[in-house]
Write a protein that holds these residues in place. Structure first.
Motif, mmCIF file in Angstrom:
data_model
loop_
_atom_site.group_PDB
_atom_site.id
_atom_site.type_symbol
_atom_site.label_atom_id
_atom_site.label_comp_id
_atom_site.label_asym_id
_atom_site.label_seq_id
_atom_site.Cartn_x
_atom_site.Cartn_y
_atom_site.Cartn_z
ATOM 1 N N ALA A 86 0.676 29.028 -6.439
ATOM 2 C CA ALA A 86 0.254 29.070 -5.023
ATOM 3 C C ALA A 86 0.324 30.484 -4.462
ATOM 4 O O ALA A 86 -0.540 30.892 -3.667
ATOM 5 C CB ALA A 86 1.121 28.121 -4.197
ATOM 6 N N SER A 87 1.332 31.264 -4.861
ATOM 7 C CA SER A 87 1.462 32.633 -4.338
ATOM 8 C C SER A 87 0.272 33.495 -4.763
ATOM 9 O O SER A 87 -0.217 34.316 -3.982
ATOM 10 C CB SER A 87 2.780 33.260 -4.795
ATOM 11 O OG SER A 87 2.839 33.297 -6.207
ATOM 12 N N LEU A 88 -0.216 33.321 -5.981
ATOM 13 C CA LEU A 88 -1.396 34.076 -6.411
ATOM 14 C C LEU A 88 -2.647 33.572 -5.687
ATOM 15 O O LEU A 88 -3.513 34.365 -5.328
ATOM 16 C CB LEU A 88 -1.587 33.976 -7.933
ATOM 17 C CG LEU A 88 -0.615 34.766 -8.800
ATOM 18 C CD1 LEU A 88 -0.901 34.532 -10.275
ATOM 19 C CD2 LEU A 88 -0.702 36.248 -8.482
ATOM 20 N N LYS A 89 -2.734 32.293 -5.482
ATOM 21 C CA LYS A 89 -3.896 31.729 -4.777
ATOM 22 C C LYS A 89 -3.973 32.310 -3.362
ATOM 23 O O LYS A 89 -5.056 32.640 -2.869
ATOM 24 C CB LYS A 89 -3.767 30.198 -4.739
ATOM 25 C CG LYS A 89 -4.832 29.503 -3.930
ATOM 26 C CD LYS A 89 -6.203 29.588 -4.588
ATOM 27 C CE LYS A 89 -7.168 28.668 -3.901
ATOM 28 N NZ LYS A 89 -8.373 29.293 -3.433
ATOM 29 N N TYR A 90 -2.829 32.471 -2.715
ATOM 30 C CA TYR A 90 -2.784 33.067 -1.367
ATOM 31 C C TYR A 90 -3.343 34.487 -1.410
ATOM 32 O O TYR A 90 -4.156 34.866 -0.569
ATOM 33 C CB TYR A 90 -1.347 33.069 -0.843
ATOM 34 C CG TYR A 90 -1.191 33.816 0.460
ATOM 35 C CD1 TYR A 90 -1.592 33.239 1.671
ATOM 36 C CD2 TYR A 90 -0.668 35.105 0.487
ATOM 37 C CE1 TYR A 90 -1.472 33.938 2.868
ATOM 38 C CE2 TYR A 90 -0.539 35.795 1.678
ATOM 39 C CZ TYR A 90 -0.933 35.215 2.868
ATOM 40 O OH TYR A 90 -0.818 35.911 4.052
ATOM 41 N N LEU A 91 -2.957 35.282 -2.452
ATOM 42 C CA LEU A 91 -3.455 36.653 -2.570
ATOM 43 C C LEU A 91 -4.962 36.678 -2.841
ATOM 44 O O LEU A 91 -5.676 37.535 -2.308
ATOM 45 C CB LEU A 91 -2.710 37.401 -3.684
ATOM 46 C CG LEU A 91 -1.223 37.671 -3.426
ATOM 47 C CD1 LEU A 91 -0.574 38.256 -4.674
ATOM 48 C CD2 LEU A 91 -1.060 38.609 -2.240
ATOM 49 N N VAL A 92 -5.433 35.739 -3.637
ATOM 50 C CA VAL A 92 -6.875 35.655 -3.922
ATOM 51 C C VAL A 92 -7.635 35.349 -2.639
ATOM 52 O O VAL A 92 -8.667 35.958 -2.362
ATOM 53 C CB VAL A 92 -7.164 34.592 -5.016
ATOM 54 C CG1 VAL A 92 -8.659 34.292 -5.119
ATOM 55 C CG2 VAL A 92 -6.604 35.023 -6.359
ATOM 56 N N ASP A 93 -7.130 34.421 -1.857
ATOM 57 C CA ASP A 93 -7.798 34.046 -0.612
ATOM 58 C C ASP A 93 -7.824 35.218 0.381
ATOM 59 O O ASP A 93 -8.761 35.349 1.172
ATOM 60 C CB ASP A 93 -7.105 32.844 0.034
ATOM 61 C CG ASP A 93 -7.337 31.568 -0.754
ATOM 62 O OD1 ASP A 93 -8.276 31.534 -1.588
ATOM 63 O OD2 ASP A 93 -6.559 30.596 -0.564
ATOM 64 N N GLU A 94 -6.830 36.071 0.373
ATOM 65 C CA GLU A 94 -6.729 37.200 1.296
ATOM 66 C C GLU A 94 -7.592 38.386 0.864
ATOM 67 O O GLU A 94 -7.907 39.247 1.672
ATOM 68 C CB GLU A 94 -5.268 37.653 1.418
ATOM 69 C CG GLU A 94 -4.379 36.661 2.125
ATOM 70 C CD GLU A 94 -4.839 36.409 3.553
ATOM 71 O OE1 GLU A 94 -5.152 37.377 4.287
ATOM 72 O OE2 GLU A 94 -4.914 35.222 3.944
ATOM 73 N N ASP A 95 -7.996 38.399 -0.440
ATOM 74 C CA ASP A 95 -8.812 39.514 -0.954
ATOM 75 C C ASP A 95 -10.223 39.370 -0.435
ATOM 76 O O ASP A 95 -10.737 38.265 -0.280
ATOM 77 C CB ASP A 95 -8.791 39.491 -2.491
ATOM 78 C CG ASP A 95 -9.254 40.803 -3.083
ATOM 79 O OD1 ASP A 95 -10.462 41.089 -3.015
ATOM 80 O OD2 ASP A 95 -8.403 41.539 -3.635
ATOM 81 N N GLU A 96 -10.889 40.535 -0.117
ATOM 82 C CA GLU A 96 -12.249 40.482 0.434
ATOM 83 C C GLU A 96 -13.308 40.148 -0.618
ATOM 84 O O GLU A 96 -14.416 39.749 -0.278
ATOM 85 C CB GLU A 96 -12.599 41.820 1.115
ATOM 86 C CG GLU A 96 -12.638 42.943 0.138
ATOM 87 C CD GLU A 96 -11.838 44.161 0.589
ATOM 88 O OE1 GLU A 96 -12.144 45.199 0.061
ATOM 89 O OE2 GLU A 96 -10.944 44.064 1.418
ATOM 90 N N ARG A 97 -12.938 40.292 -1.895
ATOM 91 C CA ARG A 97 -13.915 39.958 -2.953
ATOM 92 C C ARG A 97 -13.967 38.445 -3.154
ATOM 93 O O ARG A 97 -13.028 37.728 -2.805
ATOM 94 C CB ARG A 97 -13.518 40.620 -4.284
ATOM 95 C CG ARG A 97 -13.571 42.145 -4.227
ATOM 96 C CD ARG A 97 -13.034 42.775 -5.479
ATOM 97 N NE ARG A 97 -11.556 42.617 -5.509
ATOM 98 C CZ ARG A 97 -10.795 43.009 -6.500
ATOM 99 N NH1 ARG A 97 -11.321 43.578 -7.571
ATOM 100 N NH2 ARG A 97 -9.507 42.832 -6.449
ATOM 101 N N SER A 98 -15.064 38.002 -3.773
ATOM 102 C CA SER A 98 -15.182 36.566 -4.067
ATOM 103 C C SER A 98 -14.215 36.211 -5.206
ATOM 104 O O SER A 98 -13.772 37.076 -5.962
ATOM 105 C CB SER A 98 -16.618 36.220 -4.464
ATOM 106 O OG SER A 98 -16.904 36.764 -5.742
ATOM 107 N N ASN A 99 -13.918 34.938 -5.316
ATOM 108 C CA ASN A 99 -13.037 34.479 -6.407
ATOM 109 C C ASN A 99 -13.600 34.920 -7.762
ATOM 110 O O ASN A 99 -12.866 35.359 -8.649
ATOM 111 C CB ASN A 99 -12.879 32.965 -6.381
ATOM 112 C CG ASN A 99 -12.034 32.480 -5.223
ATOM 113 O OD1 ASN A 99 -11.425 33.268 -4.513
ATOM 114 N ND2 ASN A 99 -12.010 31.168 -5.034
#
Length: 185
Positions: A13-26
């Motif tokens: 979940a902690s990595l998913k939070y960082l992915v969601d906060e990044d401006e790039r697409s998944n």
């Protein structure tokens, strides 16, 4: 045709939070992370293909090695089988030869060439030496063969003269076929 495949993965979940906060697409983020981790660039597709080639070559070499080992085991089994068959043939030939030697001596005994033989008789000793049997075994086999074949020989033909004379005087002389019971005749 697209050179893309779907990748699904579960992440903390902690990595998913960082992915969601990044401006790039998944997709862009995963591609970037994988390129760094694997040391390739998707724009440099030759490196990806080379890596696939290396993996396939390694797998091929492994399979070839296993096939060589299998061939070696099969060849060893064939050699072992041939050796055992040859040993069997030798034993069959030896047994036939042994029986022939016994028959020859029995023929000579019936012809009167050797009216008596015993365990230490030179002819019995010759057969022992040629066929790797004990003198007692040769004498036993001679008696058994003479009895089985109904040879015209007496139990006293298989004793030293002095012992044979004692048996004759005692009335114990009889045809070998009657005297031989697998014990002492």
């Amino acid at each position: 045709m697209s050179d893309e495949e779907r990748l699904v993965a579960e992440i903390p979940a902690s990595l998913k939070y960082l992915v969601d906060e990044d401006e790039r697409s998944n997709k862009q983020l995963v591609i970037s992370a994988l390129e760094r981790e694997l040391g390739v660039n998707t724009n440099d597709s030759v490196a990806v293909i080379d890596r696939k080639i290396r993996r396939k070559e390694e797998r091929l070499e492994q399979e070839l090695e296993e096939a060589r080992e299998h061939r070696d085991r099969v060849a060893q089994l064939k050699d072992d089988l041939d050796e055992i068959r040859e040993l069997r043939e030798d034993k069959v030939d030896e047994e036939g030869s042994y029986e022939d030697a016994l028959d020859t001596l029995l023929d000579e005994m019936e012809a009167g060439d050797f009216p008596q033989v015993w365990a230490t008789h030179p002819r019995v000793d010759d057969i022992r030496g040629e066929h790797g049997r004990s003198n007692e075994e040769v004498l036993y086999d001679l008696k058994q063969r003479a009895a089985d074949q109904g040879r015209d020989l007496l139990n006293t033909n298989f004793m030293q003269q002095m012992h044979a004379d004692t048996q004759r005087r005692a009335g114990n002389e009889q045809p070998i076929a009657d005297a031989f019971d697998g014990g002492d005749a």
